[in-house]
Motif scaffolding. Structure first.
Motif, mmCIF file in Angstrom:
data_model
loop_
_atom_site.group_PDB
_atom_site.id
_atom_site.type_symbol
_atom_site.label_atom_id
_atom_site.label_comp_id
_atom_site.label_asym_id
_atom_site.label_seq_id
_atom_site.Cartn_x
_atom_site.Cartn_y
_atom_site.Cartn_z
ATOM 1 N N ARG A 1 0.869 -1.168 0.000
ATOM 2 C CA ARG A 1 0.000 0.000 0.000
ATOM 3 C C ARG A 1 0.911 1.223 0.000
ATOM 4 O O ARG A 1 1.503 1.540 1.012
ATOM 5 C CB ARG A 1 -0.878 -0.017 1.263
ATOM 6 C CG ARG A 1 -1.985 -1.054 1.203
ATOM 7 C CD ARG A 1 -2.334 -1.594 2.568
ATOM 8 N NE ARG A 1 -1.351 -2.574 3.017
ATOM 9 C CZ ARG A 1 -1.643 -3.611 3.802
ATOM 10 N NH1 ARG A 1 -2.843 -3.810 4.247
ATOM 11 N NH2 ARG A 1 -0.707 -4.460 4.169
ATOM 12 N N ASP A 2 1.077 1.829 -1.126
ATOM 13 C CA ASP A 2 1.996 2.959 -1.231
ATOM 14 C C ASP A 2 1.212 4.253 -1.389
ATOM 15 O O ASP A 2 0.554 4.470 -2.392
ATOM 16 C CB ASP A 2 2.919 2.762 -2.442
ATOM 17 C CG ASP A 2 3.858 3.939 -2.639
ATOM 18 O OD1 ASP A 2 3.759 4.913 -1.870
ATOM 19 O OD2 ASP A 2 4.673 3.882 -3.572
ATOM 20 N N PRO A 3 1.295 5.106 -0.373
ATOM 21 C CA PRO A 3 0.484 6.323 -0.435
ATOM 22 C C PRO A 3 0.858 7.252 -1.587
ATOM 23 O O PRO A 3 0.090 8.124 -1.958
ATOM 24 C CB PRO A 3 0.739 6.989 0.919
ATOM 25 C CG PRO A 3 1.931 6.325 1.497
ATOM 26 C CD PRO A 3 2.057 4.993 0.861
ATOM 27 N N PHE A 4 2.055 7.085 -2.160
ATOM 28 C CA PHE A 4 2.463 7.974 -3.249
ATOM 29 C C PHE A 4 2.431 7.261 -4.600
ATOM 30 O O PHE A 4 2.962 7.735 -5.578
ATOM 31 C CB PHE A 4 3.873 8.532 -3.008
ATOM 32 C CG PHE A 4 3.918 9.495 -1.855
ATOM 33 C CD1 PHE A 4 3.611 10.830 -2.040
ATOM 34 C CD2 PHE A 4 4.237 9.055 -0.592
ATOM 35 C CE1 PHE A 4 3.640 11.718 -0.978
ATOM 36 C CE2 PHE A 4 4.261 9.936 0.488
ATOM 37 C CZ PHE A 4 3.962 11.268 0.285
ATOM 38 N N ARG A 5 1.808 6.064 -4.633
ATOM 39 C CA ARG A 5 1.848 5.248 -5.831
ATOM 40 C C ARG A 5 1.349 5.973 -7.081
ATOM 41 O O ARG A 5 1.932 5.877 -8.148
ATOM 42 C CB ARG A 5 0.986 4.006 -5.624
ATOM 43 C CG ARG A 5 0.896 3.089 -6.817
ATOM 44 C CD ARG A 5 -0.167 2.037 -6.591
ATOM 45 N NE ARG A 5 0.210 1.105 -5.530
ATOM 46 C CZ ARG A 5 1.121 0.147 -5.670
ATOM 47 N NH1 ARG A 5 1.722 -0.006 -6.824
ATOM 48 N NH2 ARG A 5 1.421 -0.648 -4.696
ATOM 49 N N GLY B 1 0.320 9.907 9.277
ATOM 50 C CA GLY B 1 -0.904 9.758 8.508
ATOM 51 C C GLY B 1 -1.077 8.365 7.921
ATOM 52 O O GLY B 1 -2.112 8.058 7.352
ATOM 53 N N LEU B 2 -0.045 7.519 8.022
ATOM 54 C CA LEU B 2 -0.156 6.178 7.449
ATOM 55 C C LEU B 2 -1.056 5.295 8.311
ATOM 56 O O LEU B 2 -1.042 5.387 9.529
ATOM 57 C CB LEU B 2 1.223 5.518 7.377
ATOM 58 C CG LEU B 2 2.289 6.130 6.473
ATOM 59 C CD1 LEU B 2 3.522 5.235 6.466
ATOM 60 C CD2 LEU B 2 1.769 6.313 5.064
ATOM 61 N N SER B 3 -1.793 4.435 7.653
ATOM 62 C CA SER B 3 -2.547 3.432 8.397
ATOM 63 C C SER B 3 -1.550 2.375 8.870
ATOM 64 O O SER B 3 -0.427 2.306 8.377
ATOM 65 C CB SER B 3 -3.582 2.780 7.490
ATOM 66 O OG SER B 3 -2.918 2.032 6.482
ATOM 67 N N ASP B 4 -1.952 1.565 9.838
ATOM 68 C CA ASP B 4 -1.057 0.502 10.308
ATOM 69 C C ASP B 4 -0.612 -0.387 9.159
ATOM 70 O O ASP B 4 0.524 -0.833 9.100
ATOM 71 C CB ASP B 4 -1.759 -0.360 11.368
ATOM 72 C CG ASP B 4 -1.799 0.342 12.718
ATOM 73 O OD1 ASP B 4 -1.199 1.434 12.840
ATOM 74 O OD2 ASP B 4 -2.424 -0.205 13.641
ATOM 75 N N GLY B 5 -1.530 -0.633 8.228
ATOM 76 C CA GLY B 5 -1.209 -1.493 7.093
ATOM 77 C C GLY B 5 -0.155 -0.867 6.195
ATOM 78 O O GLY B 5 0.813 -1.517 5.795
ATOM 79 N N GLU B 6 -0.313 0.413 5.893
ATOM 80 C CA GLU B 6 0.657 1.111 5.043
ATOM 81 C C GLU B 6 2.030 1.138 5.713
ATOM 82 O O GLU B 6 3.064 0.926 5.086
ATOM 83 C CB GLU B 6 0.182 2.549 4.784
ATOM 84 C CG GLU B 6 -0.967 2.649 3.808
ATOM 85 C CD GLU B 6 -1.604 4.037 3.763
ATOM 86 O OE1 GLU B 6 -2.287 4.325 2.773
ATOM 87 O OE2 GLU B 6 -1.424 4.821 4.714
ATOM 88 N N TRP C 1 7.600 -0.797 6.145
ATOM 89 C CA TRP C 1 8.589 -1.476 6.982
ATOM 90 C C TRP C 1 9.124 -2.746 6.285
ATOM 91 O O TRP C 1 10.320 -3.007 6.257
ATOM 92 C CB TRP C 1 7.952 -1.825 8.340
ATOM 93 C CG TRP C 1 8.891 -2.446 9.324
ATOM 94 C CD1 TRP C 1 9.718 -1.803 10.188
ATOM 95 C CD2 TRP C 1 9.098 -3.846 9.543
ATOM 96 N NE1 TRP C 1 10.422 -2.702 10.930
ATOM 97 C CE2 TRP C 1 10.063 -3.973 10.553
ATOM 98 C CE3 TRP C 1 8.557 -5.004 8.978
ATOM 99 C CZ2 TRP C 1 10.508 -5.204 11.026
ATOM 100 C CZ3 TRP C 1 9.005 -6.232 9.440
ATOM 101 C CH2 TRP C 1 9.965 -6.322 10.453
ATOM 102 N N ARG C 2 8.202 -3.505 5.689
ATOM 103 C CA ARG C 2 8.635 -4.733 5.002
ATOM 104 C C ARG C 2 9.494 -4.429 3.779
ATOM 105 O O ARG C 2 10.448 -5.138 3.487
ATOM 106 C CB ARG C 2 7.419 -5.590 4.595
ATOM 107 C CG ARG C 2 6.826 -6.337 5.787
ATOM 108 C CD ARG C 2 5.698 -7.226 5.355
ATOM 109 N NE ARG C 2 4.672 -6.454 4.670
ATOM 110 C CZ ARG C 2 4.052 -6.855 3.580
ATOM 111 N NH1 ARG C 2 4.337 -8.013 3.027
ATOM 112 N NH2 ARG C 2 3.129 -6.093 3.026
ATOM 113 N N ARG C 3 9.150 -3.345 3.076
ATOM 114 C CA ARG C 3 9.979 -2.967 1.927
ATOM 115 C C ARG C 3 11.397 -2.639 2.387
ATOM 116 O O ARG C 3 12.378 -2.985 1.731
ATOM 117 C CB ARG C 3 9.393 -1.738 1.212
ATOM 118 C CG ARG C 3 8.132 -2.021 0.424
ATOM 119 C CD ARG C 3 7.592 -0.728 -0.162
ATOM 120 N NE ARG C 3 8.512 -0.133 -1.118
ATOM 121 C CZ ARG C 3 8.733 1.171 -1.250
ATOM 122 N NH1 ARG C 3 8.112 2.030 -0.470
ATOM 123 N NH2 ARG C 3 9.559 1.615 -2.159
#
Ligand code: ADP
Ligand code: ZN
Ligand code: ZN
Length: 755
Positions: free
Chosen positions: A206-210, A304-309, A314-316
């Motif tokens: 989930r990339d907020p800047f995608r 502003g990120l959701s926990d999922g984002e 973090w995984r990236r």
């Protein structure tokens, strides 16, 4: 112990609980190969089962150990190098290792537990705790064209366009096809049935800047000061050893450009970069500058990120798909490997300090992590901390200066307006005249006041009652638009009363002013002007900041009223006038840093004026026109301020001439808190005597805010000229202290907020 137990693998486990210890457990053979450092394990703990982190594999244990129940992770969540950093931080801040680790990992990773009823072997119904691992990763279906067997069928409309598109591109995600071709599940199924496309499901981030496209840009040709700074940084990068620097330059002097080019050197060497900025400066504009410059992976971490984002970012990073991390405070713990440079922009910002729970300071820990990783650390600021500049004077931190703005714009002219004895009007006539002139000339104005709301308190002129919070020792602030009085500490609120709540008298007065009142008074003065306001109330929600700033950018706002939010980091070329409504609000806070904060704030506000082609003007209203924090800021004289301030700090025994620790005792009962704090002070005095330590023990005293959220607070301040001595005393004290369960103690090392 039986020989079998002796042979079992032993692990050291940290638990995320307020406990000053780690625990040993044995691992059954079936799990032994998975229970390595960095994974989470399910352990029996007292009568519960909880999750802990494996932080060691000792050869044997002297204790009687219990067996772990399960191992949760296939791969470690942290490396041994990161663990060393966590251990250091836990020891330095006297915070439990398990809680430090928990704070360092993304929230989305944490296991969620829920209770479920199961029938036990004996037929009774019992509750069992079920743990589900982390947040599910996001998956998406991708389609690609495949050659069909046999003659191609005739396609029309959406089907045809979809198929043609898929023949041209390698593959495309379903969401994009739905959006661009109005494709539906029916279309996808037909194409699959016809054997024209194949589908594959894959994990996506989930990339907020995608969605954004960034135009690639190139490094700028540096001016002589930037070039000199970069040369020192590049040399340090080439050496590949720890090297701390202060990059001292006003906003607009080209610091960010220097960061970008120093980071480029690190990436060339195969290293990674961490950029810390205050949350407020983490704007799309900043991110855009990095994304335009670098084609490699960039992760952005902000609140502003959701926990999922956040978990995805973090995984990236963990998978080494990212070489640059930009983020606020907690990004300090980003799992970058081969870290070559850490930038702490606006290093003087107090938001780098976490004020609750794990009370770390990301600016300070950046130096520690940099040292452990052998990285270059750049602290950037126009108004460095007095302690940072002191370290520079001592030769502990390298000094790089950018003395002028890139586009040699003159500094704005600045005037002090003495408000003493001149009625308590919001604007002095000089400021009103300047605003009128600026408006007539088409310039934009910023009005700064570091207090939000309409009126800071309500007082009854009949009986003297002041409306205050029942949970906190503060007055309630009146917010006119919402017609309520709010507590800015606990959010308690009541509808605005029309009469005194105590004596029913209608003569109640709203005194003190906040940004909401200033905005209203400006509207009365200039009914035709475009007027905006920027504070916590008008910027809440996603994109709140950009929404307000848009008005300045597109010129619909002529006058913007705001709190410190308007002072920071933004570039408004149209602003030619800045008015400071009251420079005294921060000066009067009972904290030894109030002069430093005032100097920083006024310097920043001054820096907002005249960033474009027109010269700027600044007017500052104050009741303290002679105070050095104000006069030095007006004279753009950092070193003068540093000298005045260090003279005061040396005399009073404050950092950098002493190290501080605050012990904060709180609880619902004032009496118990008082008793606990007094007993603690007694213990401290005794330990100090035994160790012949010279640590000063001040208090217990009531905290300036004696009550917050219904909890009474008392504090003890510890001061010492030597850090190890202070640390030893606190460590011994913490081991021996016995507090009643109803009193809580927080240890704040290097406290910033003394309220
Ligand atoms: P700071 O981080 O100190 O506020 P920036 O790096 O953002 O400064 O620079 C301010 C402005 O000047 C930016 O618009 C930037 O693109 C521009 N700039 C920086 N360095 C140069 C340079 N060497 N030549 C031309 N423009 C520059
Ligand atoms: Zn009254
Ligand atoms: Zn309150």
């Amino acid at each position: 112990m039986t020989p079998e137990q002796n042979a079992a693998k032993i692990i050291e486990v940290a638990v995320p609980l307020p406990l000053d210890a780690t625990f040993h457990y044995s691992v059954p053979d079936t799990l032994a190969h998975r229970a390595s450092i960095g994974v989470r394990v399910l352990i029996p703990f007292g009568r519960r089962k909880i999750t802990g982190y494996v932080v060691g594999t000792p050869a044997a244990s002297a204790e009687e150990v219990r067996e772990i129940v399960d191992v949760f992770d296939e791969e470690p969540l942290f490396t041994e190098k990161e663990l060393a950093f966590f251990r250091w931080s836990a020891a330095y801040y006297f915070h439990p290792l398990g809680e430090v680790i928990k704070a360092a990992l993304p929230a989305g990773i944490n296991l969620t537990s829920r209770k479920r009823n199961v029938v036990a072997a004996d037929g009774t119904l019992v509750q069992e705790e079920v743990l589900t691992g982390g947040r599910p990763v996001k998956r998406e279906t991708f389609y690609r064209a495949v050659a069909a067997a046999g003659p191609p069928p005739k396609l029309r409309g959406t089907m045809l366009r979809l198929h043609e598109y898929l023949c041209r591109v390698e593959e495309a995600p379903a969401t994009q096809l739905r959006r661009e071709f109005a494709a539906t599940a029916v279309h996808f199924r037909r194409l699959l049935d016809l054997g024209l496309v194949a589908a594959a499901e894959r994990e996506v981030y989930r990339d907020p800047f995608r969605e954004e496209v960034f135009v690639h840009d190139l490094p700028l040709a540096l001016n002589v000061h930037q070039a000199a700074a970069l040369e020192h940084l590049s040399a340090a990068v080439a050496r590949g050893a720890f090297a701390p620097f202060l990059l001292h330059g006003v906003t607009g002097s080209g610091k960010t450009e220097v960061y970008l080019q120093a980071i480029a050197r690190v990436l060339e060497k195969g290293g990674t970069a961490l950029v810390l900025v205050p949350e407020i400066a983490l704007t799309p504009q900043l991110v855009k500058r990095f994304k335009s410059r670098f084609t490699s992976g960039i992760a952005v971490l902000h609140s502003g990120l959701s926990d999922g984002e956040r978990y995805d970012e973090w995984r990236r990073i963990r998978r080494r798909e990212v070489t640059i991390v930009i983020g606020a405070r907690s990004a300090l713990f980003a799992p970058l490997t081969n870290l070559g440079i850490i930038v702490v922009d606006e290093e003087h910002e107090s938001s780098y300090k976490q004020s609750e729970g794990f009370r770390y300071n990301a600016r300070d820990l950046a130096l520690v992590r940099g040292k452990m990783e052998g990285a270059v650390v750049v602290l950037g600021s126009a108004t460095p901390l007095v302690t940072t500049y002191h370290a520079v004077q001592q030769g502990k931190i390298g000094y790089l200066q950018l003395p002028e703005r890139v586009r040699s714009l003159p500094m704005p002219t600045t005037e002090l307006l003495d408000s003493r004895g001149r009625k308590s009007a919001t604007f002095l006539p000089e400021l009103v005249a300047a605003m009128g002139d600026n408006l007539a000339n088409g310039g934009q104005t910023l009005l700064f006041l570091n207090r939000r709301g309409f009126a800071t308190y309500l007082v009854c002129e009949e009986c003297g009652t002041v409306l205050s919070c029942p949970n906190c020792s503060v007055t309630l602030t009146y917010h006119r638009r919402r017609e309520r009085h709010f507590c800015h500490y606990c959010d308690y609120s009541i509808p605005a009363p029309s009469v005194c709540p105590k004596c029913d008298s209608p003569s109640i007065a709203l005194l003190g002013r906040g940004t909401e009142r200033v905005e209203e008074e400006v509207r009365e003065l200039y009914p035709d002007a475009g007027i905006g306001r920027m504070d916590r109330d008008t910027t809440s929600g996603r994109g709140g900041h950009s929404r307000v700033l848009k008005g300045l950018e597109n010129g619909t706002v002529d006058i913007l009223v705001g709190t410190q939010m308007i002072a920071k980091g933004h570039d408004f070329p149209g602003v030619t006038l800045v008015g400071v409504i009251s420079a005294d609000a921060t000066l009067n806070i009972p904290d030894f840093r109030s002069s430093e904060r005032t100097f920083q704030l006024i310097s920043q506000v001054i820096g907002r004026a005249g960033r474009g082609d027109m010269p700027g003007r600044v007017l500052i209203q104050t009741l303290n026109p002679g105070h050095y924090a104000i006069t030095r800021a007006v004279a753009h004289d950092f070193t003068g301020f540093y000298q005045d301030e260090t003279a005061f700090r040396a005399e009073a025994g404050y950092p950098p001439f002493a190290y501080l620790a605050a012990l904060i005792f709180s609880g619902n009962s004032a009496q118990e808190v008082d008793k606990g704090a007094t007993a603690a002070a007694g213990l401290l005095q005794r330990l100090k005597g035994e160790a012949r330590s010279r640590v000063e023990i001040l208090g217990p005293v009531s905290s300036p805010l004696a009550m917050i959220r219904g909890r009474y607070r008392r504090q003890i301040l510890l001061k010492s000229g030597q850090r190890p001595e202070l640390h030893r005393l606190v460590a011994r004290f913490r081991k021996q202290l016995k507090l009643p369960a109803v009193v809580r103690m927080a240890i704040d090392i290097d406290p910033l907020d003394m309220l």
